[in-house]
Design an enzyme around this catalytic site. Structure first.
Site, short mmCIF file in Angstrom:
data_model
loop_
_atom_site.label_atom_id
_atom_site.label_comp_id
_atom_site.label_asym_id
_atom_site.label_seq_id
_atom_site.Cartn_x
_atom_site.Cartn_y
_atom_site.Cartn_z
N HIS A 214 39.96 12.22 -63.63
CA HIS A 214 40.94 11.77 -64.16
C HIS A 214 41.40 13.08 -65.24
O HIS A 214 40.64 14.00 -65.28
CB HIS A 214 40.81 10.73 -65.23
CG HIS A 214 39.57 10.45 -66.11
ND1 HIS A 214 39.22 11.41 -67.10
CD2 HIS A 214 38.63 9.73 -65.92
CE1 HIS A 214 38.07 10.99 -67.55
NE2 HIS A 214 37.53 10.01 -66.95
N HIS B 262 38.38 14.85 -67.21
CA HIS B 262 37.69 15.65 -66.31
C HIS B 262 38.55 17.02 -65.99
O HIS B 262 37.89 18.15 -66.23
CB HIS B 262 37.31 15.30 -64.98
CG HIS B 262 36.47 13.89 -64.91
ND1 HIS B 262 37.15 12.53 -64.69
CD2 HIS B 262 35.18 13.60 -65.23
CE1 HIS B 262 36.07 11.76 -64.79
NE2 HIS B 262 34.90 12.23 -65.04
N GLN C 266 25.16 11.18 -74.77
CA GLN C 266 24.48 11.89 -73.53
C GLN C 266 24.57 13.65 -73.98
O GLN C 266 23.53 14.08 -73.46
CB GLN C 266 25.63 11.92 -72.30
CG GLN C 266 25.31 12.78 -71.20
CD GLN C 266 26.07 12.00 -70.09
OE1 GLN C 266 25.94 11.16 -69.37
NE2 GLN C 266 27.14 12.85 -69.75
N ARG D 211 36.13 4.24 -65.22
CA ARG D 211 35.75 2.79 -65.41
C ARG D 211 37.11 2.02 -65.77
O ARG D 211 37.16 0.84 -65.92
CB ARG D 211 34.56 2.41 -66.14
CG ARG D 211 33.33 2.72 -65.82
CD ARG D 211 31.97 2.09 -66.33
NE ARG D 211 30.84 2.09 -65.62
CZ ARG D 211 29.76 3.11 -65.86
NH1 ARG D 211 30.02 4.15 -66.81
NH2 ARG D 211 28.73 3.39 -65.22
P1 AMP Z 1 31.62 11.16 -65.80
O1 AMP Z 1 32.35 11.34 -64.44
O2 AMP Z 1 32.24 9.60 -66.34
O3 AMP Z 1 30.19 11.05 -65.62
O4 AMP Z 1 31.80 12.31 -66.82
C1 AMP Z 1 31.74 13.60 -66.56
C2 AMP Z 1 31.99 14.37 -67.53
O5 AMP Z 1 33.53 14.33 -67.88
C3 AMP Z 1 31.10 14.00 -68.97
O6 AMP Z 1 30.73 15.04 -69.63
C4 AMP Z 1 32.08 13.29 -69.79
O7 AMP Z 1 31.84 13.29 -71.12
C5 AMP Z 1 33.55 13.69 -69.48
N1 AMP Z 1 34.57 12.95 -69.52
C6 AMP Z 1 34.66 11.85 -69.42
N2 AMP Z 1 35.85 11.05 -69.80
C7 AMP Z 1 36.23 11.95 -70.41
C8 AMP Z 1 37.46 12.14 -71.51
N3 AMP Z 1 38.35 11.08 -71.39
N4 AMP Z 1 37.89 13.30 -72.04
C9 AMP Z 1 37.07 14.31 -71.93
N5 AMP Z 1 35.93 14.38 -71.16
C10 AMP Z 1 35.60 13.41 -70.46
#
Ligand code: AMP
Length: 291
Positions: free
Chosen positions: A34, A37, A153, A187
């Site tokens: 999204h 990312h 994390q 999610r």
């Molecule tokens: P995930 O795919 O959820 O494991 O996230 C991958 C990376 O994207 C992680 O470093 C998350 O913290 C970051 N991330 C997820 N959601 C957001 C968001 N809304 N804004 C900025 N970074 C995000």
């Protein structure tokens, strides 16, 4: 943009760029991308010559009764988002490539993993630290980009990097939000329209707590927690607040009295919205009033 599935291939590519003096950045993700990312990829592209995005739904960071099986996946869509945001390579290994037949080694960061997410999701951060180290050893980037959204994390990965002398710079990027304040998350796709609207309560409460500390000078953390918990119950009785926490932002040590505290404070929460678990946080910098 190219898609690479093998660790040895991505290592060779990374070695080549290092050899010709190019800077590389890695944005690790679990896919179903999204704008949050995308913002990390854009930032990485601003600061590096070559950007790798990894897409890997890591089984070892999911608990037995969690959503590994139903975690949303859409590689085609992810491919276009990566390309538009300026990525050069997608590292897209399968489980066998990442863990082989008989993986016996994992990375456990103690202390900071025992509270908050770690308490509710035992073993989660061992899965995270292990996969992040494996991704770093595969891509060997100069810079690693993570989002503020996953604050604990970030603390765990930061500690792993410094404790194990990993040669990478950690860059934390701001949380991207929907217009109503809800933090973007893969999610969120599990939520109904109504839940998505009402889930704005999470950010509203984080901001409310921030105002209590900075503008109303409330320093008793239990008082803040009680007000937030009561407001949560009044506004969204159908949701469940799993934790609401106020801690210092490095080792995530819980704070009880903010009166004499100076430095960065992490206000974080987790809530169940129907069967979906959402997390969010804000950070604030507190400077002691020296009057
Ligand atoms: P995930 O795919 O959820 O494991 O996230 C991958 C990376 O994207 C992680 O470093 C998350 O913290 C970051 N991330 C997820 N959601 C957001 C968001 N809304 N804004 C900025 N970074 C995000």
């Amino acid at each position: 943009m190219k898609v690479i599935k093998e660790i040895s291939a991505v290592q060779d590519i990374s070695d080549y760029f290092k050899c010709i003096g190019k800077k590389t950045g890695l944005v690790p993700t679990m896919g179903f991308l999204h704008e949050g990312h995308a913002s990390l990829i854009i930032k990485a592209k601003e600061e590096n010559d070559i950007v790798f995005v990894s897409i890997f739904v890591n089984p070892t960071q999911f608990g037995k009764n969690e959503d590994f099986g139903k975690y949303p996946r859409d590689f085609e869509r992810d491919y276009h988002i990566c390309e538009k945001a300026g990525a050069d390579y997608i590292f897209y290994p399968d489980i066998k490539e990442m863990y082989g037949e008989n993986s016996l080694t994992s990375v456990t960061v103690s202390g900071i993993t025992e509270r908050l997410e770690g308490e509710i999701r035992p073993g989660h951060f061992t899965g995270v630290a292990t996969v992040v180290l494996k991704l770093l050893n595969a891509v060997k980037p100069d810079n690693l980009y993570l989002g503020q959204k996953d604050a604990q994390q970030n603390a765990v990965v930061g500690k792993m990097i410094s404790d194990l002398n990993v040669d990478v710079n950690l860059k934390i990027c701001a949380t991207m939000r929907e217009a109503n304040g809800l933090a973007m998350s893969s999610r969120n796709t599990y939520l109904t329209e109504e839940q998505r609207t009402k889930a704005s309560v999470l950010y509203f409460l984080l901001e409310k707590a921030k105002k209590m500390i900075l503008e109303e000078n409330i320093s008793d953390v239990s008082e803040i927690k009680e007000i937030i918990s009561d407001t949560f119950k009044q506004m969204t009785p159908e949701f469940e607040l799993q934790y609401f926490d106020i801690a210092e932002n490095k080792m995530l040590t819980p704070l009880s009295d903010l009166e004499s505290f100076e430095g960065e404070i992490l206000i974080s929460l987790a809530a169940k919205v129907g069967s979906t678990r959402l997390i969010d946080n804000v950070i604030l910098r507190k400077i002691r009033d020296r009057k």
